[in-house]
Design an enzyme around this catalytic site. Structure first.
Site, PDB file in Angstrom:
ATOM      1  N   CYS A   5       0.826  -1.413   0.217  1.00 56.18           N
ATOM      2  CA  CYS A   5       0.203  -0.222   0.420  1.00 56.18           C
ATOM      3  C   CYS A   5       1.681   1.599   0.266  1.00 56.18           C
ATOM      4  O   CYS A   5       1.633   1.402   0.181  1.00 56.18           O
ATOM      5  CB  CYS A   5      -0.920  -0.154   1.233  1.00 56.18           C
ATOM      6  SG  CYS A   5      -0.152   0.181   3.033  1.00 56.18           S
TER       7      CYS A   5
ATOM      8  N   CYS B 219       3.252   1.800   3.148  1.00 57.49           N
ATOM      9  CA  CYS B 219       4.397   0.754   2.932  1.00 57.49           C
ATOM     10  C   CYS B 219       5.500   2.283   2.284  1.00 57.49           C
ATOM     11  O   CYS B 219       6.742   1.867   2.551  1.00 57.49           O
ATOM     12  CB  CYS B 219       4.549  -0.439   2.885  1.00 57.49           C
ATOM     13  SG  CYS B 219       3.322  -1.476   3.330  1.00 57.49           S
TER      14      CYS B 219
ATOM     15  N   ASP C 117       1.955 -29.569  -5.575  1.00 50.56           N
ATOM     16  CA  ASP C 117       2.835 -29.076  -5.082  1.00 50.56           C
ATOM     17  C   ASP C 117       1.916 -29.288  -3.309  1.00 50.56           C
ATOM     18  O   ASP C 117       0.672 -28.776  -3.544  1.00 50.56           O
ATOM     19  CB  ASP C 117       3.657 -28.284  -4.462  1.00 50.56           C
ATOM     20  CG  ASP C 117       4.427 -27.649  -3.524  1.00 50.56           C
ATOM     21  OD1 ASP C 117       5.323 -28.422  -3.310  1.00 50.56           O
ATOM     22  OD2 ASP C 117       4.468 -26.799  -3.520  1.00 50.56           O
TER      23      ASP C 117
ATOM     24  N   ASP D  26       4.634 -24.037  -6.423  1.00 51.21           N
ATOM     25  CA  ASP D  26       4.405 -22.325  -6.101  1.00 51.21           C
ATOM     26  C   ASP D  26       6.169 -22.292  -5.796  1.00 51.21           C
ATOM     27  O   ASP D  26       6.918 -21.023  -5.566  1.00 51.21           O
ATOM     28  CB  ASP D  26       4.196 -21.917  -5.245  1.00 51.21           C
ATOM     29  CG  ASP D  26       4.373 -22.200  -3.970  1.00 51.21           C
ATOM     30  OD1 ASP D  26       4.096 -23.591  -3.647  1.00 51.21           O
ATOM     31  OD2 ASP D  26       4.394 -21.936  -2.498  1.00 51.21           O
TER      32      ASP D  26
ATOM     33  N   ASP E  97       9.604 -26.813  -7.411  1.00 54.61           N
ATOM     34  CA  ASP E  97       8.412 -27.546  -8.139  1.00 54.61           C
ATOM     35  C   ASP E  97       9.125 -26.574  -9.373  1.00 54.61           C
ATOM     36  O   ASP E  97       8.906 -26.814 -10.428  1.00 54.61           O
ATOM     37  CB  ASP E  97       7.054 -26.242  -7.729  1.00 54.61           C
ATOM     38  CG  ASP E  97       7.523 -26.795  -5.925  1.00 54.61           C
ATOM     39  OD1 ASP E  97       7.381 -28.137  -5.890  1.00 54.61           O
ATOM     40  OD2 ASP E  97       6.186 -26.156  -6.014  1.00 54.61           O
TER      41      ASP E  97
END
Length: 721
Positions: free
Chosen positions: A33, A36, A438, A617, A621
């Protein structure tokens, strides 16, 4: 000796020019945002040595300008981490190499020229179609030629270049009949204009190029979105290491210069720059991106570490055991590259059709020319008829059949939160019969959630007091869960973190501990947990699990309803893998698998004739994602995994997997229908052209009409499944 800023004679000197600032880019995934952005920029700008900090919210990156003599990249990473924003350096050169699409811009420019020229030539042709004769007709033809011929020469380059390359190699492709039709249409038109003929076909030639470029550009866009996963992997790796020299000093060196036997220091919060063995220190290692395991693993002297692991809690001194070319990450990069090359050999539908279509078109046109020349003795009529045959059989509809479907399917998937990176993925996805998942971050949310704790509320308050002082992920998750229950922490003195073990403190003069079961002398049940040793010697256990995605069972049921076989290949422990498989009713579940084992398992399925969709992810993988027939990755996945996957989906639900497969199957139906429509068009049009009933202009209009029909049929993908 003269003082600083003065010559020997005492006269002042001009200050030396400051060294130019160093610029570094950092990936900061937790930026979400404008708050941040402001917090990071203000925090960094207030530190000496940092000249400027700019946050890119869209890319979640921070660019920092700093004085290298005062600040190092390690300092910057540490400061961002201290603020609550874990960061890693980005190799901008590796990413910039894949960030330009010159070919796409070139195609778009040629498409614009062809479209502009076709529009103007069509307007000029209206007067001829309306009955203009003599000098007026000739003038319109000459003006049309002045517009069309340069446009054809420029816009047709992609087809001419491809046709030349094919003929030089002694083969045919789709672009050979396309180029021949365009050249014959332009040449015949120029001859007719010079002879004051009644007909010229400049509009046919430039329109042909325009429609074909539309299909070529759509196809290019679908391919250009695919990015090299091996290049993305470079942006994840550490770029420098803190080397301990023989005299005990520390020196920042590029990771490429590390040799076996070198000793390096890795601070808490840094990723390991090389494979090695721990020489000194204790810490917890986050291995989730490499192995898929959610629970950090403690390590100490003699422990093996791998490049890419995240050092969580304490500094480590590591002896390097492999050069940068031989690290675990380098092995993954090589597997990805090999898998991508294998997948690149996949034959696309249109490519398969081209091997049959191209030689057939030439034979038909040649037969028309020879037949009419022999029957009438009129070489001009024979050439005009052969040109009409080439134009009417020109694979414009065939060239649009697949790209148009891919473009519509891509739009449908985008509205569902699924990003298609390569149109050929749809072709492979439509044929899959097995889905391999996964576990961590794919079937689950990837975040530890407290599921069980002691009944004594005093244990919760004491655990919160200790957990608040720890950087361990399970301690942080425990602290958040206890606060959410409204429980306040008790006073604990002398909190001290023991890397790789836990955290201790003093409660009313008695030592208390929170940490790994082995450190507490509690039984290890093979689950994710932390244990509390209370002041009375009682042991309390706080158990965690990686919560499944909210629609896991529903989505898996939908996939089984499509006739698909489901499996889980995970690097996580046996118990959590089996638990999630039972919940989703997935029969085949394999745990503790390395990236190489996953690859070999997929190869075994391929040898059995299975077509596999891989959904994962983690970095572990990525090779499997690149090697599978089709692949998907959640948007929160590691950068390299998103790059290796053919589709990326957003949100906390797993439903996009089923939606993507349904869309791919619908796309395949529409593409097959488009091929059938193109075949029907040719079955009707070719005999008419061979009989001399169709002029090149009528052939161009018919060809354009078939392209429109194919495009309209492709739009059905948007509404059907």
């Amino acid at each position: 000796m003269a003082a600083d800023g003065a010559r020997v004679d005492g006269t002042p000197t001009a200050p030396a020019d400051p060294a130019p600032p160093t610029v570094a880019d950092f990936m900061v995934p937790d930026i979400h945002c404008a708050g941040c952005m402001r917090r990071i920029e203000e925090f960094l700008s207030n530190h000496p040595g940092i000249l400027r900090a700019r946050v890119n919210l869209t890319q979640r990156r921070v660019r920092i300008e700093y004085q290298a003599g005062q600040v190092s990249t390690d300092d910057l990473v540490a400061r961002l981490s201290a603020l609550g924003y874990p960061a890693r350096p980005v190799d901008t050169k590796a990413l910039a190499a894949i960030g330009h699409d010159r070919a796409g811009r070139d195609l778009l420019a040629r498409l614009g020229v062809a479209g502009f020229a076709a529009m103007n030539v069509m307007l000029l042709s209206v007067s001829v179609w309306s009955g203009a004769e003599g000098a007026t007709r000739d003038l319109m033809h000459w003006v049309s030629g002045l517009i069309a011929l340069p446009a054809i020469a420029y816009a047709g380059v992609p087809f001419f270049r491809s046709a030349k390359a094919a003929l030089t190699a002694g083969r045919l492709n789709m672009d050979v009949p396309i180029s021949l039709a365009v050249i014959l249409a332009a040449g015949t038109s120029l001859y007719e204009t010079a002879q004051s003929g009644a007909h010229a076909y400049f509009d046919a030639g430039i329109s042909l190029v325009f429609f074909l470029l539309i299909g070529r550009y759509l196809d290019h866009r679908s391919r250009a979105l695919a990015r090299s996963a091996a290049a993305e992997l470079a942006s994840l790796s550490a770029r420098s290491a803190s080397l301990l020299t023989a005299d005990g000093t520390r020196k920042a060196v590029p990771v490429e210069t590390l040799a076996i036997g070198d000793v390096i220091e890795v601070a808490a919060g840094e990723r390991l720059p090389a494979d090695g063995t721990v020489r000194d220190g204790r810490s917890d290692l986050d291995r989730s991106l490499l192995t898929g395991e959610t629970v950090p693993e403690p390590t100490g002297p003699g422990g093996d570490v791998l490049a890419g692991m995240l050092n969580l809690s304490g500094p480590l001194t590591v002896t390097v055991t492999a050069t940068v070319e031989d690290t675990f990450l380098a092995d993954i990069a090589r597997m990805i590259a090999a898998a991508e090359q294998g997948r690149g050999r996949y034959d696309r539908w249109a490519d398969q059709a081209a091997r049959i279509y191209a030689p057939g078109v030439h034979l038909i046109a040649l037969a028309a020319f020879i037949g009419w020349a022999w029957a009438t003795g009129d070489w001009h009529l024979a050439l005009t008829t052969a040109t009409a045959v080439l134009i009417i059989t020109c694979p414009c509809a065939l060239g649009l059949a697949v790209p148009a479907v891919h473009a519509v399917a891509s739009g449908r998937l985008f509205r569902k939160g699924i990003f298609l990176k390569d149109g050929s993925v749809l072709e492979r996805l439509a044929r899959i019969d097995t889905v391999v998942f996964d576990k961590t971050g794919t079937l689950t949310d990837g975040q530890p959630v407290l599921v069980e704790g002691p009944e004594d509320p005093r244990a919760w308050a004491l655990a919160l007091a200790l957990a608040e002082g720890s950087r361990h992920p399970l301690s942080q998750a425990l602290a958040a869960a206890i606060r959410a229950r409204g429980i306040a922490a008790v006073e604990v003195a002398g909190r001290r973190e023991h890397p790789g073990q836990g955290i201790s403190g003093s409660f009313r003069g008695v030592e208390v501990r929170l940490g790994h079961p082995d450190w507490i002398d509690a039984p290890d049940r093979g689950e994710a947990c932390v244990c509390l040793l209370g002041p009375d010697g009682a042991i309390s256990r706080f158990s965690f699990e990686d919560r499944p995605r909210e629609d896991l069972s529903e989505t898996c049921a939908a996939l089984r309803g499509m006739g698909l076989t489901l499996a889980v290949f995970s690097g996580d422990a046996e118990a959590p893998v089996r638990r999630i498989a039972d919940l989703a009713r997935i029969d085949e579940a394999r745990a503790r698998m390395t990236p190489g084992q996953k690859m070999r398992a997929l190869e075994a399925l391929s040898r059995q004739g299975r077509r596999v969709l891989m959904v994962g992810d983690g970095i572990n993988d990525a090779p499997s994602l690149a090697a599978a027939d089709a692949s998907m990755s959640p948007v929160a996945a590691a950068d390299v995994s998103r790059a290796a996957a053919g589709l990326v989906f957003t949100g906390a639900r797993l439903a996009p997997v089923a939606e993507a497969i349904a869309t791919a199957r619908s796309s395949r139906k529409r593409a097959m229908e488009n091929f059938a429509l193109a075949a029907l068009y040719n079955a009707v049009a070719i005999p008419a052209a061979l009989a001399g009933l169709i002029t090149p202009l009528v052939a161009a209009l018919a060809m354009s009409g078939s392209s429109i029909v194919v495009t309209l049929n492709a739009l059905r993908v948007r509404f059907t499944s």
